[in-house]
Design a protein around this motif. Structure first.
Motif, PDB file in Angstrom:
ATOM      1  N   PRO A  59       0.810  -1.213   0.000  1.00 30.20           N
ATOM      2  CA  PRO A  59       0.000   0.000   0.000  1.00 30.20           C
ATOM      3  C   PRO A  59       0.844   1.265   0.000  1.00 30.20           C
ATOM      4  CG  PRO A  59      -0.014  -1.021   2.160  1.00 30.20           C
ATOM      5  CD  PRO A  59       0.678  -1.975   1.246  1.00 30.20           C
ATOM      6  N   LYS A  60       0.376   2.285  -0.756  1.00 32.68           N
ATOM      7  CA  LYS A  60       0.997   3.581  -0.802  1.00 32.68           C
ATOM      8  C   LYS A  60      -0.081   4.629  -0.592  1.00 32.68           C
ATOM      9  CE  LYS A  60       3.865   0.697  -2.798  1.00 32.68           C
ATOM     10  NZ  LYS A  60       3.517  -0.737  -2.852  1.00 32.68           N
ATOM     11  N   GLY A  61       0.304   5.880  -0.380  1.00 32.38           N
ATOM     12  CA  GLY A  61      -0.735   6.861  -0.178  1.00 32.38           C
ATOM     13  C   GLY A  61      -0.240   8.280  -0.130  1.00 32.38           C
ATOM     14  N   LYS A  62      -1.165   9.187   0.202  1.00 34.44           N
ATOM     15  CA  LYS A  62      -0.888  10.608   0.301  1.00 34.44           C
ATOM     16  C   LYS A  62      -1.709  11.179   1.438  1.00 34.44           C
ATOM     17  CE  LYS A  62      -2.403  14.856  -1.685  1.00 34.44           C
ATOM     18  NZ  LYS A  62      -2.965  15.107  -0.353  1.00 34.44           N
ATOM     19  N   ILE A  63      -1.136  12.196   2.155  1.00 31.43           N
ATOM     20  CA  ILE A  63      -1.891  12.798   3.246  1.00 31.43           C
ATOM     21  C   ILE A  63      -1.392  14.196   3.567  1.00 31.43           C
ATOM     22  CG2 ILE A  63      -0.408  11.841   4.995  1.00 31.43           C
ATOM     23  CD1 ILE A  63      -2.907  11.515   6.742  1.00 31.43           C
ATOM     24  N   ASN A  64      -2.317  15.063   4.002  1.00 28.89           N
ATOM     25  CA  ASN A  64      -1.984  16.415   4.455  1.00 28.89           C
ATOM     26  C   ASN A  64      -2.047  16.415   5.973  1.00 28.89           C
ATOM     27  OD1 ASN A  64      -2.331  19.132   5.414  1.00 28.89           O
ATOM     28  ND2 ASN A  64      -2.691  19.746   3.311  1.00 28.89           N
ATOM     29  N   LEU A  65      -0.916  16.692   6.625  1.00 28.07           N
ATOM     30  CA  LEU A  65      -0.825  16.602   8.090  1.00 28.07           C
ATOM     31  C   LEU A  65      -1.283  17.860   8.796  1.00 28.07           C
ATOM     32  CD1 LEU A  65       2.602  14.763   8.402  1.00 28.07           C
ATOM     33  CD2 LEU A  65       0.310  13.796   8.510  1.00 28.07           C
ATOM     34  N   GLN A  66      -1.521  18.950   8.052  1.00 27.89           N
ATOM     35  CA  GLN A  66      -2.007  20.206   8.612  1.00 27.89           C
ATOM     36  C   GLN A  66      -1.165  20.667   9.792  1.00 27.89           C
ATOM     37  OE1 GLN A  66      -6.321  19.629   9.213  1.00 27.89           O
ATOM     38  NE2 GLN A  66      -6.510  21.066   7.514  1.00 27.89           N
ATOM     39  N   HIS A  67       0.132  20.470   9.699  1.00 25.37           N
ATOM     40  CA  HIS A  67       1.073  20.924  10.735  1.00 25.37           C
ATOM     41  C   HIS A  67       0.728  20.347  12.109  1.00 25.37           C
ATOM     42  CE1 HIS A  67       2.411  23.712   7.682  1.00 25.37           C
ATOM     43  NE2 HIS A  67       1.220  24.267   7.619  1.00 25.37           N
ATOM     44  N   SER A  68       0.137  19.182  12.151  1.00 21.14           N
ATOM     45  CA  SER A  68      -0.364  18.606  13.405  1.00 21.14           C
ATOM     46  C   SER A  68       0.554  17.521  13.943  1.00 21.14           C
ATOM     47  CB  SER A  68      -1.768  18.016  13.170  1.00 21.14           C
ATOM     48  OG  SER A  68      -2.144  17.199  14.254  1.00 21.14           O
ATOM     49  N   LYS A  69       0.867  17.603  15.227  1.00 23.57           N
ATOM     50  CA  LYS A  69       1.667  16.578  15.889  1.00 23.57           C
ATOM     51  C   LYS A  69       0.914  15.251  15.928  1.00 23.57           C
ATOM     52  CE  LYS A  69       3.995  15.526  20.281  1.00 23.57           C
ATOM     53  NZ  LYS A  69       4.322  16.048  21.630  1.00 23.57           N
ATOM     54  N   ALA A  70      -0.375  15.324  16.251  1.00 25.21           N
ATOM     55  CA  ALA A  70      -1.169  14.099  16.329  1.00 25.21           C
ATOM     56  C   ALA A  70      -1.282  13.425  14.966  1.00 25.21           C
ATOM     57  CB  ALA A  70      -2.557  14.418  16.878  1.00 25.21           C
ATOM     58  N   ALA A  71      -1.455  14.223  13.907  1.00 18.78           N
ATOM     59  CA  ALA A  71      -1.539  13.656  12.560  1.00 18.78           C
ATOM     60  C   ALA A  71      -0.224  12.999  12.169  1.00 18.78           C
ATOM     61  CB  ALA A  71      -1.913  14.748  11.555  1.00 18.78           C
ATOM     62  N   SER A  72       0.894  13.597  12.573  1.00 22.28           N
ATOM     63  CA  SER A  72       2.203  13.006  12.287  1.00 22.28           C
ATOM     64  C   SER A  72       2.357  11.674  13.010  1.00 22.28           C
ATOM     65  CB  SER A  72       3.318  13.966  12.705  1.00 22.28           C
ATOM     66  OG  SER A  72       3.259  15.165  11.961  1.00 22.28           O
ATOM     67  N   SER A  73       1.879  11.603  14.248  1.00 24.68           N
ATOM     68  CA  SER A  73       1.950  10.349  15.004  1.00 24.68           C
ATOM     69  C   SER A  73       1.107   9.272  14.343  1.00 24.68           C
ATOM     70  CB  SER A  73       1.479  10.585  16.445  1.00 24.68           C
ATOM     71  OG  SER A  73       2.309  11.498  17.117  1.00 24.68           O
ATOM     72  N   ALA A  74      -0.084   9.661  13.867  1.00 21.71           N
ATOM     73  CA  ALA A  74      -0.948   8.698  13.177  1.00 21.71           C
ATOM     74  C   ALA A  74      -0.289   8.199  11.900  1.00 21.71           C
ATOM     75  CB  ALA A  74      -2.298   9.346  12.866  1.00 21.71           C
ATOM     76  N   LEU A  75       0.409   9.096  11.209  1.00 20.21           N
ATOM     77  CA  LEU A  75       1.107   8.699   9.984  1.00 20.21           C
ATOM     78  C   LEU A  75       2.218   7.703  10.284  1.00 20.21           C
ATOM     79  CD1 LEU A  75       1.770   9.037   6.943  1.00 20.21           C
ATOM     80  CD2 LEU A  75       3.282  10.916   7.624  1.00 20.21           C
ATOM     81  N   CYS A  76       2.987   7.959  11.342  1.00 18.52           N
ATOM     82  CA  CYS A  76       4.066   7.033  11.720  1.00 18.52           C
ATOM     83  C   CYS A  76       3.509   5.653  12.020  1.00 18.52           C
ATOM     84  CB  CYS A  76       4.824   7.580  12.929  1.00 18.52           C
ATOM     85  SG  CYS A  76       5.811   9.044  12.590  1.00 18.52           S
TER      86      CYS A  76
END
Length: 295
Positions: A59-76
């Motif tokens: 799987p591959k993908g794309k995402i906008n993290l909106q400068h968010s720490k929580a979004a970065s953690s979810a991405l990791c």
């Protein structure tokens, strides 16, 4: 999943929304529900970082993290669990003037380190052969040349992450236009994940604006295909659901994109995660939106 419900008067609810609050729960995802006197709205936020990969059936993908720490953690968490090869990310988390919160032990990052607040970034799993295209590294664009094995030969593919500012006159930005022209001149295949900030029904938006018309005209004239499938919203907040995140590709590589979808997993951002595979040995056609063939 943990859900927190807060009951408050309407003014307090609007103040919380204006602050764009996000809650990160150490052991899982958390939804915050703001409950006013006459309305209940559930905040489901998703990073707009892009993750795209090149190995078959991964799987591959794309995402906008909106400068968010929580979004970065979810991405990791997502990249680790799903063994993502490449991530095309917009609006990464910035803290202290540095990009933070990315899985640097497993991935190398490509972005314009001269920019105070870069809005486009690529992560690649260490071990992939790649060359950053430094002339196309700007605040709103990151691009690299990667080596892909297709059956018995090796091919070079340009991957890119782009942010198209909504306050610009018309998309795409000049540096994106130069990248597409460079790929044409050098006969390189291109795939790009972008936050287009543009509406058009061709890619599933609920309406059409002038930015969408300008972008569609450019894609048509440049022979670039829209790989998005369906009309599932890629951006959602309390008042709006829209398709503004696009996967763009040259025709040859567009035919290798498989299993394109908008993930239903919480992203901790207003932008949802887009996942897809690039199956380098595939030869069959896939369903995609092609501007020149759309009424």
């Amino acid at each position: 999943m943990l859900e927190i419900v807060i009951s408050a008067d309407r003014a307090s609810v609007e103040r919380l929304r204006a602050k764009n609050w996000r809650i990160h729960y150490l052991f899982g995802q958390t939804n915050l529900r703001l409950k006013g006197p006459n309305t209940t709205a559930e905040r489901r936020e998703a990073p707009q970082a892009s993750t795209s990969g090149l190995a078959p059936k991964r799987p591959k993908g794309k995402i906008n993290l909106q400068h968010s720490k929580a979004a970065s953690s979810a991405l990791c968490w997502r990249t680790s669990r799903r063994h993502v090869d490449i991530g095309l990310i917009q609006e990464p988390w910035i803290n202290g003037g540095q990009v933070r919160g990315l899985p640097n032990k497993v991935y190398q990052t490509i972005y314009c380190d001269k920019s105070v607040s870069p809005r486009a970034l690529i992560i690649l799993r260490r071990g992939l052969t790649c060359l950053p295209l430094t002339e196309f590294l700007t605040r709103d664009l990151a691009a690299a040349l990667v080596e892909v094995r297709t059956e018995s030969i090796k091919r070079q593919l340009v991957i890119a992450s782009g942010y198209f500012p909504g306050d610009a006159i018309s998309p795409p930005p000049e540096e994106v236009q130069r990248l597409i022209e460079w790929c044409r001149m050098e006969k390189k295949q291109l795939i790009m994940g972008c936050d287009a900030n543009a509406h058009h029904k061709v890619w599933g938006s609920t309406d059409i604006n002038h930015r969408g018309e300008d972008l569609l005209d450019f894609l048509f004239s440049s022979n670039i295909e829209i790989v998005n499938v369906g009309n599932s919203p890629t951006f959602m907040n309390a008042i709006r659901r829209e398709v503004i995140d696009l996967t763009l590709a040259t025709p040859f590589i567009a035919g290798m994109v498989k299993n394109w979808r908008v993930s239903e997993e919480p992203s901790m951002s207003d932008h949802m995660t887009i996942e897809f595979n690039v199956e380098a040995t595939a030869s069959a056609d896939v369903e995609c939106r092609i501007p020149r063939k759309t009424d």
